[in-house]
Motif scaffolding. Structure first.
Motif, PDB file in Angstrom:
ATOM      1  N   TYR A 211      -9.662   1.028  -3.487  1.00 17.84           N
ATOM      2  CA  TYR A 211      -8.643   1.849  -4.160  1.00 17.84           C
ATOM      3  C   TYR A 211      -9.076   2.308  -5.543  1.00 17.84           C
TER       4      TYR A 211
ATOM      5  N   ASP B  18      -4.724   5.028  -5.313  1.00 18.78           N
ATOM      6  CA  ASP B  18      -5.104   5.995  -4.291  1.00 18.78           C
ATOM      7  C   ASP B  18      -6.183   5.341  -3.441  1.00 18.78           C
ATOM      8  N   GLN B  19      -5.981   5.369  -2.124  1.00 20.09           N
ATOM      9  CA  GLN B  19      -6.955   4.719  -1.250  1.00 20.09           C
ATOM     10  C   GLN B  19      -8.176   5.602  -1.051  1.00 20.09           C
TER      11      GLN B  19
ATOM     12  N   THR C   4       1.083   3.583  -3.318  1.00 20.08           N
ATOM     13  CA  THR C   4       0.532   4.922  -3.128  1.00 20.08           C
ATOM     14  C   THR C   4       1.592   5.987  -3.390  1.00 20.08           C
ATOM     15  N   GLN C   5       2.770   5.795  -2.779  1.00 21.35           N
ATOM     16  CA  GLN C   5       3.831   6.795  -2.954  1.00 21.35           C
ATOM     17  C   GLN C   5       4.243   6.933  -4.423  1.00 21.35           C
TER      18      GLN C   5
ATOM     19  N   ALA D 136       0.843  -1.201   0.000  1.00 21.54           N
ATOM     20  CA  ALA D 136       0.000   0.000   0.000  1.00 21.54           C
ATOM     21  C   ALA D 136       0.875   1.247   0.000  1.00 21.54           C
TER      22      ALA D 136
END
Ligand code: ATP
Ligand code: MG
Length: 425
Positions: free
Chosen positions: A40, A33-34, A27-28, A23
């Motif tokens: 997501y 994107d949560q 994401t980074q 995650a």
């Protein structure tokens, strides 16, 4: 794709405290994107990976002679009552219409596919029948803390096969098992085949496909060499024993279940009264198998198994792009223009030759930041064009999993890139 046109961006500060590596990195690096726990959005880079994985799955399922379909996620309660699963499957999302009607959100599709097949399969001549789909599944998971490994909304390939005889089902089941091994190896995953107890489907054969990674929830005893594995709770073998399949050493490890196949026998045919006529006119129950691959979990498993402290290391087969081109600013703006023009020419040449290339063309970003982004995003090959490489009429070539770089002359770069793309990873 030019970075300057990309919708998503990297975000190195996002989710530093998260428990799950997949995650955090996804994401980074701007792949997902949560929206909320276990749900997501797949951003452009993530969607590319998803499509690549799904394409590999599709190719291997098509080779089995399966037909792709697309079934509804909105499923009538009556079907789930028929199989007695409306009240017995705890993860089932149930929704209430403004009319009195209730529906399930597809957690699985046996309740849709069995009545569907009933409309098309009547006699032995219609069997075997094999259909699959790649679709979104919904499960009301209580522990949605493992990133895309355990979503509440996630993608799955599910295939269902229907047979006249047990022999035919068993032969097909074995072919699917081999196809699954091929899917996971094409995705760059080290997967062990574990004979499963079958859970609610006991009695009938079932196999789980466990990707080796420390992020796994399951503990297995696995072979160092071949694909043999056993769940440690029911194991008849122990670590350091010789593998019963090939004789190599067994070790204890953690695994993520990326696939699961079941010989269902007549479980769902009994529930829906799914029969066929034999050659001599008898009516018999259809036999059934079901076969799942968690395609988004698989992506999470790849990230868990293949990353370093700087970011993701994608296998070539599923990477969002095979090549990450970086152009660097020089002190002198004339030289910067030359760098940009050279990168632009290479980008155009590759793109028109059908080579997908990701170009970090951003004008206002430092070299350090571009390199950090390239490592985080994890595209297999990074090419750098800068004042220094231009002086030598060359491009810097660095593969993501290696620490050293080399120079390749501008003259040869197209050819080298072609070779890189086509050689197996
Ligand atoms: P688990 O035991 O991990 O909850 P399961 O055995 O219930 O999974 P199956 O019904 O066998 O899952 O589903 C087929 C495949 O779908 C699994 O092998 C897994 O790869 C994937 N999968 C199941 N649940 C999820 C989830 N919540 N998020 C992402 N993938 C999942
Ligand atoms: Mg399972």
């Amino acid at each position: 794709m030019r970075y300057s046109c990309l919708f998503s961006q990297t975000n190195k500060t996002a989710l530093h405290d998260t428990e799950s590596v997949n995650a955090r990195l996804l994401t980074q690096a701007g792949f997902v994107d949560q929206e909320m726990a276990g749900v997501y959005t797949w951003l452009p880079l993530g969607l590319s990976v998803m499509k690549n994985v799904e394409q590999i799955v599709r190719e291997e399922m098509n080779k089995l002679g399966a037909s792709e379909i697309f079934m509804p996620s909105l499923q009538p309660k009556e079907y789930w009552d028929i199989t007695n699963r409306w009240n017995n499957v705890d993860i089932l999302f149930k929704i209430q219409s403004q009319t009195e009607k209730q529906y399930a959100l597809g957690a699985s599709h046996e309740e849709v596919v069995t009545p569907l097949v009933q409309k098309f399969v009547h006699s032995y001549r219609d069997l075997p029948a094999v259909v699959y789909q790649i679709n979104t599944k919904f499960r009301d998971e209580l522990r949605a803390k493992s990133g895309v490994l355990r979503g509440r909304e996630f993608r799955m390939k599910d295939m269902y096969s229907f047979h006249a005889t047990q022999e035919d089902l068993t032969v097909f089941y074995e072919r699917v098992l081999r196809a699954y091994v091929d899917v996971f190896s094409r995705c760059g995953l080290n997967v062990k085949v574990v004979q499963a107890s079958g859970g609610i489907f006991t009695q009938n054969p079932s196999h789980e496909f466990q990707a080796i990674t420390s992020a796994g929830e399951d503990v297995i005893v696995a072979c160092e060499k071949c694909e043999f594995g056993q769940n440690s709770e029911v194991a008849t073998v122990q670590e350091n024993n010789a593998c019963p399949m090939c004789g190599a050493k067994l070790f204890k490890t953690k695994g993520v279940e990326v696939g699961n196949i079941f010989d269902l026998g007549t479980k769902y045919s009994d529930a829906f009264d799914l029969n066929f006529s034999t050659e001599d006119g008898q009516r018999k129950r259809v036999l059934m198998g079901c076969y799942g691959i968690g395609t988004t979990r698989l992506i999470g498993a790849i990230v868990e198994a293949s990353h370093d402290e700087k970011g993701i290391i994608w296998p070539k087969s599923v990477a969002p792009y095979p090549i990450h081109l970086v152009s660097l600013n020089a002190k002198d703006s004339v030289v910067t223009d030359q760098v940009y023009a050279t990168a632009s020419a290479l980008y155009d040449e590759c793109t028109s030759a059908g080579i997908e290339i990701f170009w970090d063309d951003r004008a206002d970003v430092s070299a350090g930041e571009k390199f950090a982004d390239a490592d985080l995003i994890g595209i297999p090959l990074r090419l750098v064009i800068s004042e220094r490489t231009l002086r030598e009429n060359a491009v810097e070539w660095k593969e993501r999993y290696l620490s050293e770089s080399k120079q390749v002359s501008l003259e040869n770069i197209r050819e080298e890139v072609e070779l890189f793309i086509h050689e197996p990873s």
